[in-house]
Design a protein around this motif. Sequence first.
Motif, PDB file in Angstrom:
ATOM      1  N   PHE A 223     108.744  44.160  83.953  1.00 44.04           N
ATOM      2  CA  PHE A 223     109.257  42.963  84.751  1.00 44.04           C
ATOM      3  C   PHE A 223     108.787  43.060  86.133  1.00 44.04           C
ATOM      4  N   THR A 224     108.511  43.972  86.639  1.00 44.74           N
ATOM      5  CA  THR A 224     108.295  44.065  88.345  1.00 44.74           C
ATOM      6  C   THR A 224     106.723  44.495  88.576  1.00 44.74           C
ATOM      7  N   ASN A 225     106.314  45.694  87.729  1.00 42.06           N
ATOM      8  CA  ASN A 225     104.837  45.881  87.744  1.00 42.06           C
ATOM      9  C   ASN A 225     103.782  44.837  87.816  1.00 42.06           C
ATOM     10  N   ILE A 226     102.780  44.784  88.618  1.00 41.55           N
ATOM     11  CA  ILE A 226     101.897  43.660  88.342  1.00 41.55           C
ATOM     12  C   ILE A 226     100.798  44.146  87.538  1.00 41.55           C
ATOM     13  N   ALA A 227     100.273  43.066  86.485  1.00 40.76           N
ATOM     14  CA  ALA A 227      99.169  43.523  85.540  1.00 40.76           C
ATOM     15  C   ALA A 227      98.043  43.664  86.300  1.00 40.76           C
ATOM     16  N   ASP A 228      96.987  44.317  85.901  1.00 41.89           N
ATOM     17  CA  ASP A 228      95.859  44.440  86.602  1.00 41.89           C
ATOM     18  C   ASP A 228      94.707  43.583  86.006  1.00 41.89           C
ATOM     19  N   ILE A 229      94.494  42.447  86.336  1.00 41.52           N
ATOM     20  CA  ILE A 229      93.799  41.372  85.858  1.00 41.52           C
ATOM     21  C   ILE A 229      92.190  41.774  86.116  1.00 41.52           C
ATOM     22  N   ASP A 230      92.103  42.418  87.370  1.00 40.40           N
ATOM     23  CA  ASP A 230      90.535  42.468  87.859  1.00 40.40           C
ATOM     24  C   ASP A 230      90.197  43.944  86.729  1.00 40.40           C
ATOM     25  N   THR A 231      90.835  44.726  86.328  1.00 41.34           N
ATOM     26  CA  THR A 231      90.529  45.672  85.449  1.00 41.34           C
ATOM     27  C   THR A 231      90.097  45.233  83.936  1.00 41.34           C
ATOM     28  N   ALA A 232      91.128  44.480  83.691  1.00 43.50           N
ATOM     29  CA  ALA A 232      90.881  43.722  82.449  1.00 43.50           C
ATOM     30  C   ALA A 232      89.362  42.879  82.372  1.00 43.50           C
ATOM     31  N   TYR A 233      89.335  42.162  83.638  1.00 43.92           N
ATOM     32  CA  TYR A 233      88.048  41.385  83.515  1.00 43.92           C
ATOM     33  C   TYR A 233      86.902  42.251  83.571  1.00 43.92           C
ATOM     34  N   ALA A 234      86.874  43.473  84.329  1.00 43.48           N
ATOM     35  CA  ALA A 234      85.781  44.247  84.099  1.00 43.48           C
ATOM     36  C   ALA A 234      85.479  45.024  82.732  1.00 43.48           C
ATOM     37  N   GLU A 235      86.456  45.243  82.197  1.00 45.75           N
ATOM     38  CA  GLU A 235      86.381  45.723  80.724  1.00 45.75           C
ATOM     39  C   GLU A 235      85.664  44.659  79.776  1.00 45.75           C
ATOM     40  N   ALA A 236      86.091  43.398  80.060  1.00 41.92           N
ATOM     41  CA  ALA A 236      85.358  42.363  79.245  1.00 41.92           C
ATOM     42  C   ALA A 236      84.057  42.179  79.562  1.00 41.92           C
ATOM     43  N   VAL A 237      83.695  42.247  81.027  1.00 40.93           N
ATOM     44  CA  VAL A 237      82.182  42.150  81.158  1.00 40.93           C
ATOM     45  C   VAL A 237      81.456  43.350  80.620  1.00 40.93           C
ATOM     46  N   THR A 238      82.078  44.469  80.748  1.00 45.15           N
ATOM     47  CA  THR A 238      81.469  45.637  80.302  1.00 45.15           C
ATOM     48  C   THR A 238      81.113  45.499  78.678  1.00 45.15           C
ATOM     49  N   VAL A 239      82.188  45.173  78.035  1.00 45.91           N
ATOM     50  CA  VAL A 239      81.869  45.117  76.369  1.00 45.91           C
ATOM     51  C   VAL A 239      80.794  43.806  76.026  1.00 45.91           C
ATOM     52  N   LYS A 240      80.960  42.923  77.081  1.00 42.01           N
ATOM     53  CA  LYS A 240      80.115  41.769  76.810  1.00 42.01           C
ATOM     54  C   LYS A 240      78.591  42.251  77.001  1.00 42.01           C
ATOM     55  N   ALA A 241      78.458  42.900  77.796  1.00 41.15           N
ATOM     56  CA  ALA A 241      77.201  43.305  78.632  1.00 41.15           C
ATOM     57  C   ALA A 241      76.679  44.603  77.486  1.00 41.15           C
ATOM     58  N   LEU A 242      77.605  45.511  77.259  1.00 37.81           N
ATOM     59  CA  LEU A 242      76.865  46.653  76.421  1.00 37.81           C
ATOM     60  C   LEU A 242      76.879  46.495  74.991  1.00 37.81           C
ATOM     61  N   PHE A 243      78.146  46.065  74.499  1.00 36.41           N
ATOM     62  CA  PHE A 243      78.282  45.824  72.882  1.00 36.41           C
ATOM     63  C   PHE A 243      78.141  44.441  72.503  1.00 36.41           C
ATOM     64  N   ALA A 244      77.625  43.648  73.338  1.00 39.25           N
ATOM     65  CA  ALA A 244      77.451  42.229  72.951  1.00 39.25           C
ATOM     66  C   ALA A 244      78.774  41.679  72.183  1.00 39.25           C
ATOM     67  N   THR A 245      79.749  41.932  72.650  1.00 36.31           N
ATOM     68  CA  THR A 245      80.982  41.194  72.291  1.00 36.31           C
ATOM     69  C   THR A 245      80.938  39.798  72.907  1.00 36.31           C
ATOM     70  N   PRO A 246      80.974  38.879  71.665  1.00 36.03           N
ATOM     71  CA  PRO A 246      80.596  37.271  71.873  1.00 36.03           C
ATOM     72  C   PRO A 246      81.374  36.552  72.855  1.00 36.03           C
ATOM     73  N   TYR A 247      81.706  36.936  73.912  1.00 28.79           N
ATOM     74  CA  TYR A 247      82.302  36.093  74.934  1.00 28.79           C
ATOM     75  C   TYR A 247      81.425  35.126  75.463  1.00 28.79           C
ATOM     76  N   ASP A 248      82.270  33.639  75.705  1.00 27.86           N
ATOM     77  CA  ASP A 248      81.426  32.579  76.397  1.00 27.86           C
ATOM     78  C   ASP A 248      80.523  31.993  75.062  1.00 27.86           C
ATOM     79  N   ALA A 249      80.898  32.509  73.578  1.00 25.85           N
ATOM     80  CA  ALA A 249      80.199  31.721  72.547  1.00 25.85           C
ATOM     81  C   ALA A 249      80.803  30.355  72.305  1.00 25.85           C
ATOM     82  N   PRO A 250      80.169  29.609  71.592  1.00 25.37           N
ATOM     83  CA  PRO A 250      80.667  28.239  71.547  1.00 25.37           C
ATOM     84  C   PRO A 250      82.250  28.509  70.588  1.00 25.37           C
TER      85      PRO A 250
END
Lengths: 221, 488
Positions: A140-167
Motif C-alpha cells: 500500500f506504500t511501495n510504488i510500482a515500477d511502471i517504467d520497468t514494466a514498460y521496458a518488459e513490454a517493449v522487449t517482448v514485443k520486439a523480440l518475441f513478437a508479442t502482439p502489442y498495438d495490434a487492432p
Amino acid sequence: MFHWLEKNPFFFAVGVFIVIAFAGLITVVPDFAQSARPVAGLKPYTVLELAGKEVYKKDHCIACHSQLVRPFKSETDRYGQVSLSGEYAYDRPFLWGSKRTGPDLHRIGNYRTTDWHENHMWNPKSVVPTSIMPAYRHHFTNIADIDTAYAEAVTVKALFATPYDAPNGTKLGSHEEAKAAALEEAKVIAGNMKNKDVKDAVANGQVPEIVALIAYMNRLK
Amino acid sequence: MQSNAALEYDYSVAKLFTFTTILFGILGMVIGTLIAAQLAFPELNYLIGEYGTFSRLRPLHTNIVIFGFTLSGIWATFYYVGQRVLKVSMAESKFLMAIGKIHFYLYFVGALLAVITLLLGFSASKEYAEFEWPIDVVIVLVWVLWGISIFGIIGIRREKALYVSMWYFVATFLGVAMLYLFNNMEVPTYFVSGGIGNIMHSVSMYSGTNDAMVQWWYGHNAVAFVFTVPIIAMIYYFLPKESGQAVYSYKLSLLSFWGLMFVYLWAGGHHLVWSTVPDWVQTMGTVFSVVLILPSWGSAINMLLTMKGEWNQLTDNPLIKLMVLSSTFYMLSTIEGPIQAIKSVNAIAHFTDWIPGHVHDGVLGWVALMIMAALFHMAPRMYKREIYSRKLIETQFWLQTTGIVLYFTSLWIAGITQGMMWRAVDEYGNLMYSFIDTVDVLHPYYVIRTVAGVLYLAGVFIFAYNMIKTMTSSRTLTEEPMFRSPMA
C-alpha cells in the motif's frame, strides 16, 4: 570401453554430456512451437498488469499459490474452467507454482473484487479469520515500477513478437503514452478502493504496488 | 586408494569451502525453521517488515541450502578428494592454486550479492532459478572456474584411471552447466528498451507451457546434479575411506553411474503431471521416474554392501552411522519420488505438503548428513587434530534422526489429508470442504514440523561447534589416520 573412458577424461566427459543432453532435446523440442501458441482472443498484459505481475513475482506469491486448474471435477468446481496451454502464451515466466498453501489463483478475477483484495491484502484475517497468509501492507506504500514494466513490454514485443498495438489488442504506444494509460487504469481501480494513502498517491500520478497487483489479479480469469 | 606418504596435499581451498558450508548451513536452516514456524504461527511474518514474510524468505531458504550449503560442501569435498584420488597436490601447480582461490572468493562475493538481491525482491520467480541475470553471470563465471580446476587437476594427475567419485564430480559439473544455462536464458529489458526501467530486470526467453517444461527439466535435474550426483561422489570416497572396506562391486558402480546419467534427465516431466504440457511428456516423466529406482538403489545397495561383515562399525563409529543412515534415507526418498510420480498418486500429492516432505527426507536425511559426515572425516586430516567430541556427534545424530522422522511423517500426513479433502464430495457430488477448512486442519502438523526443524537445527549448531573446536583446540595428531577418524 568403460575402462578406457576412465583413463581418457576428455572422452569420458563427452560421453556423459551426450548421455545427459538428449533427454532434454527429445522432451522439450518437438512440441515447442505448438506450446507457444496463444488461445484465440488472448490479449497481452497491459503495462499496469505487468507491473502487478512483477509485484506477484517480487513477493513470491508462487511460494503458496498455484495458477493451474487441473482437469478434475473437484478443481473445476472449486476454481473454474480447466487451464489451457494457450492461456499462458504471454506468461514470461510461467507462474504455475508447485505448492497450494493457499488456493489456486488462475481464475481469481472471476470471483474476487478489487475491494475484497484490498481488505484481504491489508489483513487476510479480516476476511478469513483463520488465514495463515501474511498481510502485505507494504504494497500500500511501495510504488510500482511502471517504467520497468514498460521496458518488459517493449522487449517482448520486439523480440518475441508479442502482439502489442495490434487492432483490438492491448495498446502499448510510446513510453509517455504507456505511462499515462497505466495511470488511467490505476485510477479506475483506486476508485473502488478506500485506503486514503493509495487514493492520494494515484491522484498525484503515482501507482502503489497494491493497485498494480489488483489489476493483475483482476485480469486472471 | 592407499595413502601416499610422500605427497603433502594442500587443503587451503577445501578449508575455505568448509567454512562456508558451516556458515550457509546455519543460515539456510535458521531461515528454514523460521518459515516453517510461520506456517504454524503467521504472526512471525512480521519480524523484519517487508523482508520477513514467508514468501520473501522461502527462496532465500532454498537457494542458501542449494547454492550455499550444498555447493560449498561439494567444493570442500572436491578440493579434498580430487587431489587424493588423482595423486597430485594442488601445491604442485601455482596456477591451480590461484584458480581455486579465485573460485572461492568469487563464489563468496556472488553468494552475498545473491542473498542481498533476493531479500530486496529481485527475482525471476522461477523456483531455484530466482537469481536475476547479473547474479547468473557471476554463477557462470564461478562454474567455469570450477571447470578449470577439475580439468586442470585431472590434466596433471599421476593416477591415470579416474576413481568413481571423479566420475560423479565431472558429471555434476557438466549437468549443472547445461541445465543452468538453458533454464536461465533471459533477456535484460533495460538494454532492449534503450535504457528504460531497472537494469536488474529480465524476461524469460520461454513462455507459458514451454517455460514450465524447461523449468522443471532444470528443477528436477538441479536436484539430480546438486543433491544426488555429487553426494554419491562423496559417499563413494568417504565410506570406504572411513571404514577401510573396498567398494562392494565395481560393476554395480558402473551400472548405477551410467544408468543414473541416462535416466535422470527424463524424469522432470513428473513435476508437470495433469498440467498443460503434452500428455506423452507426462507419461515419460512417470515411466522414467519409476525406472530411476534401479540406478538409485544400485548405488545405495553398493554402499550398504560395502559394509558387509563390518556392521559392528555402525555401533563403534558414529561417522559410519551417519553415512549408513544417509544412504538409507537416499533409498527412502528415491522410492518415494517415483510413487509420487505415478499419475493417480500425483493427483492427490501434487501441490500438497507431501512434496516438501519428500524433498526434506532427501536433503536433511541424505544430503546434509552425508556432507556433515564428510567434513568430520576430513577435519582430522586437514587440521591435523582429532575430532573434538564423539559424544557431540552422537547427540547430533539422535537429534537429527528424530527431527527428520518427525519432519517427513508430519508432512506425509498433512499432504495426504489435504489432498483428500480438496477432492472430497458429499452424497450429492458437492465439494465438502471450503479451502480454509483444509488449511485449518494442518495446524498441528505444521507445529510438529516446526519442532522437527528445531531439533535438526540444534544438531547443525552442535555440528558447527564440534567442527570449530576441532579446528582450534582439539588434541593435535602427529600422523595422518589411515581409516577411522580419531575422536575424543
